[in-house]
Design a protein around this motif. Structure first.
Motif, mmCIF file in Angstrom:
data_model
loop_
_atom_site.group_PDB
_atom_site.id
_atom_site.type_symbol
_atom_site.label_atom_id
_atom_site.label_comp_id
_atom_site.label_asym_id
_atom_site.label_seq_id
_atom_site.Cartn_x
_atom_site.Cartn_y
_atom_site.Cartn_z
ATOM 1 N N UNK A 291 0.828 -1.208 0.000
ATOM 2 C CA UNK A 291 0.000 0.000 0.000
ATOM 3 C C UNK A 291 0.864 1.259 0.000
ATOM 4 N N UNK A 292 1.956 1.242 0.780
ATOM 5 C CA UNK A 292 2.812 2.437 0.881
ATOM 6 C C UNK A 292 3.374 2.804 -0.488
ATOM 7 N N UNK A 293 3.807 1.783 -1.226
ATOM 8 C CA UNK A 293 4.384 2.056 -2.550
ATOM 9 C C UNK A 293 3.314 2.577 -3.521
ATOM 10 N N UNK A 294 2.093 2.018 -3.441
ATOM 11 C CA UNK A 294 1.003 2.477 -4.311
ATOM 12 C C UNK A 294 0.715 3.959 -4.045
ATOM 13 N N UNK A 295 0.781 4.375 -2.771
ATOM 14 C CA UNK A 295 0.542 5.791 -2.429
ATOM 15 C C UNK A 295 1.643 6.686 -3.008
ATOM 16 N N UNK A 296 2.885 6.208 -2.918
ATOM 17 C CA UNK A 296 4.023 6.979 -3.457
ATOM 18 C C UNK A 296 3.862 7.143 -4.973
ATOM 19 N N UNK A 297 3.471 6.046 -5.644
ATOM 20 C CA UNK A 297 3.274 6.099 -7.103
ATOM 21 C C UNK A 297 2.158 7.065 -7.474
ATOM 22 N N UNK A 298 1.084 7.071 -6.679
ATOM 23 C CA UNK A 298 -0.025 8.007 -6.918
ATOM 24 C C UNK A 298 0.492 9.432 -6.956
ATOM 25 N N UNK A 299 1.374 9.755 -5.975
ATOM 26 C CA UNK A 299 1.881 11.136 -5.876
ATOM 27 C C UNK A 299 2.907 11.420 -6.977
#
Length: 596
Positions: free
Chosen positions: A142-150
């Protein structure tokens, strides 16, 4: 319902990120579908859609939701296909909404089509609600998906809702976010009715059923409305909405989504993205309309020539539910009578062929797909050629231009060298590369459409071991050194194997075809030459050797001149036979070569 309590939204995602599962959950949670009627992939009605896990046709659904603030809202979900071939259908569906749920797989992160669909949604100024789905998977990050979103999409990671559509986690939060974040529809203040027709399908009893979103005024039965782009005036017979089955309503008001039927006999009369307005007091058209043009062409022929009329009727039926598909009759010396069919792209071509085989039990053979070339003649006229048979002689051609596509390829860092090699092998130019995160890069390149027709997507998947993804959009036309490659069997050209190729690749293509033909053409009484030719120049050759009777078998011992005399006599006979012999290429041979 009044416009303040209506929310129109769609769901956008890369293939297989859980879009259809989430829509099933929303339908179940809002009570639109009773638990006993619930089934997986409810909105995907075709077997093909369920099997491949893709959405081919968009489906709108109206849901009623009682929010935590005590108010009841009407939520209109306009489901969209995820594949690049149907991007115009996606853009039409998005323009009927005020917001979009963006779904990202927690295990796979942002993919190529996610990026393309977000850009489409941003162009339409939609409110985007990010949802990180499949958080229940053991390898979810989940943390990586959030970083990619940004980093990739410039959407704040904290605004994402964590969910698992399969387990039913986060569904309540998604519904509340739709009510709170997505703005209510506002009238456009046009003088009368303004509604967008964003899709249509054919019903045997009602004729063409058109999906609409009302932007201004109201739509009800008995009105006479005008379709602005096709210029037709029609009387509305019935209006209603879907839940997911259609149900009749008295009228559709501003912001509402549903369908209408009128005395329309053919889907060609309703153009995708057309504006409906009052025929007596017309309003201006809504922006963004464009005509759909097929990009890829292929000949479809019945294997049994007696099925020609049957195939014609079935293609017409298919066209009723797929307005982007076009066909016209053509004939080939080798394959008999058939149809030249136009498609939006490769997946579209595959789906139509598969539907013909399954839903209509047709035995068909498809010729090598080709694209539309723009040919400028020496006298200045410009022709559009989609069939190699119609390409003029080389001495009348000034230049040939081929369609180019802008491809976005996302792959893990370690495969960047292999991907660049693949792009250059396909005559592409790498525009630029972007580092998306610590593991992946995005390559933007310009490629000829004709080079990515057959195996490009499969090659990306095999090179990157399944981790690569690709999306493309049509760019421009570019001048290329294209030539017509003819295959000659015993000196006669076989039109089914003709193709337009780049001069640098013509030789290897000619050799491969000649080798394949040598395998499938049965041996004759005489030698058969198989040649690949560009104009009058032979660039490849294979020979099918003749059947030979051993005429010297009866000579045991004795003078050599006797044997030589018999062999010369046989040679003369073969020569005479060849001068008036024709080679019949069996149907199986065509099927084998076209499969290869």
């Amino acid at each position: 319902m009044d416009a303040a309590h209506i929310r129109n939204f769609s769901i956008i995602a890369h293939i297989d990120h859980g879009k259809t599962t989430l829509s099933d959950r929303l339908l179940h949670r809002t009570g639109t579908i009773a638990t006993r009627d619930m089934e997986a992939q409810l909105l995907d009605s075709m077997d093909l859609e369920r099997e491949r896990g893709i959405t081919i046709k968009a489906h709108p659904v109206t849901m009623t939701y009682a929010a935590k603030n005590g108010e009841t809202y009407e939520l209109n979900l306009i489901d969209t296909p995820g594949h690049v071939d149907f991007s115009y259908e996606v853009s039409r569906s998005l323009s009927a909404c005020e917001g979009a749920l963006l779904i990202i797989d927690a295990a796979q992160g942002v993919e190529a089509q996610t990026v393309a669909n977000v850009h489409l949604a941003m162009k339409q100024n939609l409110t985007i609600i990010p949802v990180i789905n499949k958080i229940d998977l053991p390898h979810a990050n989940v943390a990586q998906a959030k970083v990619q979103l940004e980093d990739i999409l410039a959407i704040p990671g904290d605004s994402a809702i964590l969910a698992s559509a399969k387990e039913g986690i986060g569904i309540e939060e998604i519904l509340e976010a739709i009510v709170e974040r997505i703005p209510a529809p506002k009238p456009t203040n046009a003088p009368s009715l303004q509604a967008l027709g964003f899709d249509s399908f054919f019903d045997t009893y009602k004729g063409v059923v058109t999906h609409v979103r009302v932007f201004n005024g109201e739509l009800k039965a008995g009105m006479t409305v005008k379709l602005l782009h096709s210029g037709k005036n029609v009387e509305v017979k019935e209006v209603g909405s879907f839940n997911p089955k259609p149900y009749i309503r008295e009228k559709l008001l501003v912001g509402e989504t549903g369908y209408f039927t009128a005395n329309i006999k053919s889907p060609k009369d309703v153009k995708m993205g057309d504006t409906l307005t009052d025929s007596r007091n017309p309003s201006p058209a809504l922006p963004g309309f464009k005509e759909i043009h097929p990009m890829v062409f292929s000949g479809i022929y019945p294997i049994n020539t007696a099925d020609y009329e049957h195939l014609k009727a079935n293609l017409a039926k298919l066209q009723l539910n797929d307005s982007a598909f076009a066909f016209q009759a053509e004939s080939s010396v080798a394959l008999g009578f058939g149809f030249r069919c136009g498609f939006l792209g490769l997946l579209h071509l595959e789906i139509v062929q598969e539907r013909l085989r399954r839903e209509y039990n047709m035995d068909i053979i498809a010729t090598y797909p080709s694209v539309v070339y723009r040919v400028t003649m020496t006298d200045g006229t410009v022709k559009e050629i989609d069939n190699p048979a119609f390409l003029p002689e080389a001495n009348y051609i000034e230049k040939i231009e081929e369609p180019m596509v802008k491809a976005f390829i996302i792959c893990p860092n370690e495969y960047i060298g292999d991907m660049m090699a693949l792009v250059s092998e396909k005559r592409g130019n790498l525009d630029h590369t972007e580092t998306l995160d610590s593991r992946r890069v995005m390559l933007t390149s310009l490629l000829p459409l004709n080079e990515i027709l057959i195996d490009f997507h499969d090659r990306i998947k095999s090179i990157t071991r399944g981790f690569g993804s690709m999306d493309y959009e049509h760019a421009t036309y570019s001048q290329s050194n294209m030539v017509k490659l003819d295959m000659l069997v015993n000196g006669e050209s076989v039109d089914a194997f003709s193709c337009i190729v780049h001069r640098d690749k013509a030789e290897s293509r000619g050799r491969a075809l000649a080798a394949k033909l040598k395998e499938v053409i049965p041996t004759q009484q005489y030698q058969v030459a198989i040649q690949g030719a560009i104009g009058g120049k032979i660039i490849a050759r294979e020979t099918v050797s003749a059947m030979r009777k051993d005429v010297t078998a009866k000579c045991y011992g004795g003078d050599i001149s006797r044997k030589r005399k018999l062999l010369e006599k046989q040679k003369e006979g073969k020569k005479r036979m060849k001068s008036f012999g024709t080679v019949n290429i069996p149907q199986e041979a065509f099927i084998e070569v076209l499969k290869a």
